[in-house]
Enzyme design. Structure first.
Site: not given
Ligand code: 3PG
Ligand code: CO
Length: 555
Positions: A24, A77, A136, A166-167, A202, A209, A282-285, A357, A426, A430, A467-468, A497
């Site tokens: 990552d 990611s 996000h 962070r972004d 954040r 997440r 974006r979903a995860d968070r 992750k 990653d 960050h 992934d990036h 990133h």
């Molecule tokens: C995060 O959610 O931590 C960052 O905004 C993006 O990081 P990730 O895409 O590597 O999860």
């Molecule tokens: Co990241």
């Protein structure tokens, strides 16, 4: 007629163990002191690179290659793992929201009509990440949404902001708050009662997440819903400026605050009859806060007061869970992922990462789908992450543990594919801590070695990619690539990133002789990896997948 059966590859055998390793935040960039991957000792990844061009190459991991709106969009990611797993490029949340806002269709959809029912009597609350990172959420989308909601009848609006850093660059929160305050002032001039009501960083407030730390979501709930926080300010601009004066303060970790009126009362708690929109795409968070806002039965923390609200997500964040039930824009429909095909074709699969992750190699990989396709064929292992710390304190994270579990899975010979994400580059990248990121990169490299050694023992095949970008560039640069300095003459640390391509390497004793990277896919990206991996399992990819990166030459 549709069939899950994949055609046999004409030249490549079945039955080899294939390890798919995703580093990552591991891009390729010029070697200099801000390239932590270059500075770190990474003998394993260095040796893979010597296989270029036949066994090592670069692939695109940002912009349109992963379904983002423009070539200025860095990879992330979510879109990276979606592309890796799905083998095709889908227009992603950022793009779908852009289209829905531009056409105005967002205001005709079921989700908007639903929240609109609250506009007469209640307040509209918008909760999300205040940033132009495009990972996000995006500030310009929030601005359009504010305008559209007020034009469609919202009379009282409260925005609950989460600061980024962070972004985007740390410190940029101040400018974003100024921009938003200006917009809200313009709305007020038009008779809309619009204000920022609460906020926080954040990583400290709301945007946890994969259930790593519910305390984060609780802090957000207390500020946003209950109107309670340790810090109270009369304005958000004052809040962010003051809180940033604390030693080591950082946009990502600002403490929760609420905005109060002259009598000290919170200006925007969420109450019965209100509407709430979480405006991140974006979903995860967003999954955790969505559960707190939507579920009747909920035991992750004491919500104290559960207002009866109309809630919609910018997108639906989990299609399986139908979470949330109402949403403004339909998410990409990522179906027929490589994971699902391979399981249907007898490929027993193991996936592993640590908590922060874990959903990347499962949920995102499988097209934003949680759970197994076939539990008798798959095993997903989550190593608990350390919670409550910033990862520069523990830059090795759980890389060793992930590698050990993966090694054991390979040696057990119970699986045909083992798939892992190594988070170090990653997650530590960050934090913006260069020294710690160097340690992180070394740890990830050692984990790769352990996995490749196990592949060697079972005569298997490896695919190592990323992934990036992130750890390969830790400084903000001008157009000609020179590091940018801030007004005190210090370099501007890049926590985000990057736009860099990422490596992909293939090898292992099980790799048939004559397999090499083709030369005729120079623009190959992450979406080309799925077909490649299917080939290495002895199958041809479905015809609508992005083409494979490999060919088999007779020798
Ligand atoms: C995060 O959610 O931590 C960052 O905004 C993006 O990081 P990730 O895409 O590597 O999860
Ligand atoms: Co990241």
């Amino acid at each position: 007629d549709f069939s899950w059966k994949l055609p046999d590859h004409p030249k490549l055998p079945k039955g080899k163990t294939v390890a798919v390793v995703v580093l990552d935040g591991w891009g390729e960039a010029n070697p200099d002191e801000y390239n932590c991957i270059h500075v770190a000792q990474t003998p394993t990844m260095d040796s893979l690179k010597k296989g270029a061009p036949e066994k090592w190459r670069l692939v695109r991991a940002h912009g349109k290659a992963v379904g983002l709106p423009t070539e200025d969009d860095m990879g992330n990611s979510e879109v990276g793992h979606n592309a890796l797993g799905a083998g095709r490029i889908f227009a992603q949340g950022a793009k779908l929201v852009d289209l829905a806002l531009a056409s105005g269709k967002i205001y005709e959809g079921e989700g908007f009509k639903y929240i609109k029912e609250s506009f007469d009597q209640g307040t509209l609350h918008l909760i999300g990440l205040l940033s132009d990172g495009g990972v996000h959420s995006r500030l310009d989308q929030l601005q359009l949404l504010l305008k559209g909601c007020s034009e469609n009848g919202a009379k009282r609006i409260r925005v609950h902001i989460l600061t980024d850093g962070r972004d985007v660059l740390d410190g940029s929160s101040v400018g974003f708050v100024e921009t938003l305050e200006n917009d809200l002032a313009q709305l007020r001039a038009k008779g809309v009662d619009a204000q920022i009501a609460s906020g926080g960083g954040r990583m400290n407030v709301t945007m946890d997440r994969y259930e790593n730390d519910w305390g984060v979501v609780k802090r957000g709930w207390d500020a946003q819903v209950l109107g309670e926080a340790p810090h109270k300010f009369r304005s958000a601009l004052e809040a962010v400026k003051k809180l940033r004066e604390e030693p080591k303060a950082n946009d990502q970790y600002l403490p929760p605050f609420v905005i109060v009126d002259e009598s000290g009362k919170a200006v925007g708690p969420i109450v019965d009859g209100d509407a709430v929109v979480t405006f991140n795409f974006r979903a995860d968070r967003m999954v955790m806060i969505a559960k707190a806002l939507e579920y009747q039965d909920f035991d992750k923390f004491d919500r104290v007061r559960v207002p009866k609200i109309r809630y919609a997500g910018m997108l639906q964040y989990d299609g399986e869970l139908k979470l949330p039930n109402h949403y403004l824009v339909s998410p990409p429909e990522i179906e027929r992922t490589s994971g699902e095909y391979l399981v249907h074709n007898g490929v027993r699969t193991f996936a592993c990462s640590e908590t922060v992750k874990f959903g990347h190699v499962t949920f995102f990989w499988n097209g934003n789908r949680s759970g197994y396709f076939n539990p008798s064929m798959e095993e997903y292992v989550e190593i608990p992450s350390d919670s409550g710390i910033t990862f520069n304190v523990q830059p090795k994270m759980k890389a060793l543990e992930i590698a050990e579990k993966t090694r054991d899975a390979i040696l057990s010979r119970k699986f045909d594919q083992v798939r892992v994400n190594l988070p170090n580059g990653d997650m530590v990248g960050h934090t913006g801590d260069i020294e710690a990121t160097v340690v992180a990169c070394k740890a990830a490299d050692e984990a790769v070695k352990m996995i490749l050694d196990a592949i060697e023992q079972v005569g298997g095949i490896y695919v190592v990619t990323a992934d990036h970008g992130n750890a390969e560039d830790m400084v903000k640069r001008n157009k000609s690539g020179q590091p940018l300095l801030d007004k005190d003459g210090k370099i501007q640390i890049l926590t985000s990133h990057t736009l860099q391509p990422v490596p992909i390497a293939i090898g292992g004793p099980g790799l048939a002789s004559g397999v090499r990277f083709r030369k005729d896919v120079p623009d190959g990206g992450l979406a080309n990896v799925a077909a490649t991996v299917m080939n290495l399992h002895g199958f041809e990819a479905p015809s609508d997948y992005e083409t494979t990166l490999i060919e088999v030459v007779d020798n």
